[in-house]
Design a protein around this motif. Structure first.
Motif, short mmCIF file in Angstrom:
data_model
loop_
_atom_site.label_atom_id
_atom_site.label_comp_id
_atom_site.label_asym_id
_atom_site.label_seq_id
_atom_site.Cartn_x
_atom_site.Cartn_y
_atom_site.Cartn_z
N VAL A 98 51.77 36.90 30.55
CA VAL A 98 50.66 36.07 31.05
C VAL A 98 49.53 36.95 31.56
O VAL A 98 48.35 36.71 31.27
CB VAL A 98 51.14 35.11 32.16
CG1 VAL A 98 49.96 34.34 32.74
CG2 VAL A 98 52.19 34.14 31.62
N LEU A 99 49.88 38.00 32.30
CA LEU A 99 48.86 38.91 32.83
C LEU A 99 48.08 39.57 31.71
O LEU A 99 46.84 39.64 31.76
CB LEU A 99 49.54 39.98 33.70
CG LEU A 99 48.61 41.01 34.34
CD1 LEU A 99 47.71 40.35 35.38
CD2 LEU A 99 49.41 42.15 34.98
N ARG A 100 48.78 40.06 30.69
CA ARG A 100 48.09 40.72 29.57
C ARG A 100 47.22 39.73 28.80
O ARG A 100 46.16 40.09 28.29
CB ARG A 100 49.13 41.37 28.66
CG ARG A 100 49.71 42.69 29.20
CD ARG A 100 48.62 43.74 29.45
NE ARG A 100 49.17 45.07 29.60
CZ ARG A 100 49.08 46.05 28.70
NH1 ARG A 100 48.44 45.83 27.57
NH2 ARG A 100 49.60 47.23 28.94
N HIS A 101 47.67 38.50 28.68
CA HIS A 101 46.87 37.47 28.03
C HIS A 101 45.57 37.24 28.80
O HIS A 101 44.47 37.21 28.24
CB HIS A 101 47.68 36.18 27.95
CG HIS A 101 46.94 35.03 27.35
ND1 HIS A 101 46.62 33.90 28.05
CD2 HIS A 101 46.44 34.83 26.11
CE1 HIS A 101 45.97 33.04 27.28
NE2 HIS A 101 45.85 33.58 26.09
N ILE A 102 45.69 37.11 30.12
CA ILE A 102 44.51 36.90 30.97
C ILE A 102 43.56 38.09 30.86
O ILE A 102 42.35 37.92 30.65
CB ILE A 102 44.95 36.69 32.43
CG1 ILE A 102 45.61 35.31 32.59
CG2 ILE A 102 43.78 36.83 33.40
CD1 ILE A 102 46.32 35.12 33.92
N HIS A 103 44.08 39.29 31.03
CA HIS A 103 43.23 40.49 31.02
C HIS A 103 42.62 40.75 29.64
O HIS A 103 41.50 41.24 29.55
CB HIS A 103 44.04 41.69 31.50
CG HIS A 103 44.24 41.70 32.98
ND1 HIS A 103 44.97 42.66 33.62
CD2 HIS A 103 43.79 40.85 33.95
CE1 HIS A 103 44.97 42.42 34.93
NE2 HIS A 103 44.26 41.31 35.15
N GLY A 104 43.35 40.42 28.59
CA GLY A 104 42.80 40.64 27.25
C GLY A 104 41.64 39.73 26.91
O GLY A 104 40.85 40.03 26.02
N LEU A 121 40.37 35.49 35.66
CA LEU A 121 39.77 36.71 35.13
C LEU A 121 40.55 37.98 35.45
O LEU A 121 40.45 38.97 34.72
CB LEU A 121 38.34 36.85 35.66
CG LEU A 121 37.39 35.70 35.33
CD1 LEU A 121 36.04 35.93 35.97
CD2 LEU A 121 37.26 35.52 33.82
N ARG A 122 41.32 37.93 36.54
CA ARG A 122 42.07 39.14 36.90
C ARG A 122 43.27 38.73 37.75
O ARG A 122 43.19 37.79 38.55
CB ARG A 122 41.19 40.13 37.66
CG ARG A 122 41.80 41.53 37.80
CD ARG A 122 40.86 42.46 38.57
NE ARG A 122 39.65 42.77 37.85
CZ ARG A 122 39.53 43.81 37.00
NH1 ARG A 122 40.55 44.61 36.78
NH2 ARG A 122 38.39 44.04 36.40
N GLY A 123 44.38 39.44 37.57
CA GLY A 123 45.57 39.14 38.35
C GLY A 123 46.43 40.38 38.50
O GLY A 123 46.06 41.48 38.11
N GLU A 124 47.60 40.19 39.10
CA GLU A 124 48.57 41.27 39.25
C GLU A 124 49.96 40.66 39.33
O GLU A 124 50.13 39.50 39.71
CB GLU A 124 48.28 42.10 40.51
CG GLU A 124 48.43 41.34 41.81
CD GLU A 124 48.12 42.17 43.04
OE1 GLU A 124 47.70 43.33 42.88
OE2 GLU A 124 48.30 41.65 44.16
N ILE A 125 50.96 41.44 38.96
CA ILE A 125 52.34 40.99 39.05
C ILE A 125 52.71 40.85 40.53
O ILE A 125 52.36 41.68 41.36
CB ILE A 125 53.28 41.98 38.36
CG1 ILE A 125 52.90 42.13 36.88
CG2 ILE A 125 54.73 41.53 38.50
CD1 ILE A 125 53.02 40.86 36.08
N ALA A 126 53.42 39.78 40.86
CA ALA A 126 53.80 39.50 42.25
C ALA A 126 55.28 39.12 42.30
O ALA A 126 55.90 38.80 41.28
CB ALA A 126 52.94 38.38 42.83
#
Length: 310
Positions: A222-228, A251-256
């Protein structure tokens, strides 16, 4: 002595290469770019970033709708260029055009070919979870990014990188690479190697249908989809705001840490459960609004834990 070049490019990614070629003394006979398009709220015609820079430098600009007519070929031949440099031009060059410059046409491509041939290599590399990518200077042929490779540089992709971050890392690196390649061409020392036949992938244009976030995937996917897809076109989900479901770009996130039902908000810091693990939203954008950090968003829009994102 410096070469006489045709430069073909359109977006911001191509601008550093144009500037570096000029700075190294090469003569730009003409800049080919896509024609100005209506943009913004007033829908005024807006020149491409490359055209804006070329006009600032006093370089002749050509914006043909096609390169397949005898007139277009005649205009190219009249430039009497030693070589052409192509960076994200956005138009296919037929073989007749590739044959015009006496030393050939050279493309700067933002991937480690043969991986991610095609239109969206930066986005696709991030979305696929690749650990590295790069830029390559290549001799163009009639195929889609199939030509022989001259030079390459590599870049590590971290989970924190968005498409904008990677773009901004690759653009100046590519400019330096292409200038070195053209310098070697000028000295008659540029060497080539064919692309391997294994590992070929295609970076298709981003389709709107693939921009919706699927929380029923592992958090890193999911993170890579968002960042891509950040910042454009932007991955999105639905949030219930002011009593109604609204589309919001993430637009930007991080693993939690944490776990729960996919799409469930686990706390009041915009931590979202995925199928495996969780993701914390760091930056987002409501429709018609400017991008904002999560803390700023939450100050004006309290979101209760256990709410679901669609």
């Amino acid at each position: 002595m410096p070469l006489r070049l045709i430069f073909m490019g359109t977006p911001e990614f191509a601008v550093p290469t144009l500037l570096e070629l000029v700075a190294h003394g090469h003569q730009i006979a003409a800049v080919y770019t896509r024609a100005a398009k209506p943009a913004g709220r007033g829908m005024k015609l807006q020149m491409s970033p490359v055209e804006q820079e070329a006009r600032r430098l006093g370089i002749a600009v050509v914006t043909p709708s096609t390169l397949k007519t005898p007139e277009a070929l005649g205009e190219l031949r009249a430039c009497e260029a030693d070589a052409a440099v192509v960076v994200a031009y956005g138009m296919i060059l037929p073989q007749a055009v590739l044959d015009v410059p006496r030393l050939g046409c050279f493309n700067l491509h933002a991937s480690l070919l043969p991986r991610w041939r095609g239109a969206a290599p930066i986005n696709r590399a991030i979305m696929a979870g690749d650990s590295e990518t790069g830029v390559m200077a290549m001799m163009m042929d009639a195929g889609l990014d199939t030509g022989d490779i001259a030079m390459a540089e590599r870049v590590t992709i971290t989970d924190a990188m968005t498409a904008a971050d990677l773009h901004d890392a690759l653009a100046p690196l590519g400019a330096d690479l292409m200038v070195r390649a053209i310098g070697a061409l000028e000295r008659g020392m540029l060497q080539f190697r064919p692309q391997g036949g294994e590992g070929v992938t295609y970076a298709a244009k981003i389709d709107k249908a693939e921009t919706r976030i699927d929380w029923n995937r592992p958090a890193r996917d999911v993170l890579r989809h968002i960042h891509g897809l950040s910042p454009f076109p932007g991955a999105w989900c639905e949030m219930t705001l002011e009593g109604a479901a609204q589309r919001v770009k993430i637009l930007r996130g991080e693993i939690a840490g944490g776990s729960g039902t996919p799409g469930e908000l686990l706390d009041d810091r915009l931590t979202v459960a995925c199928r495996q693990g969780a993701l914390r939203i760091l930056q987002l954008q409501r429709s018609g609004k400017q991008p904002m950090k999560a803390e700023e968003f939450l100050r004006g829009t309290p979101i209760r834990a256990t709410a679901r994102l669609g």
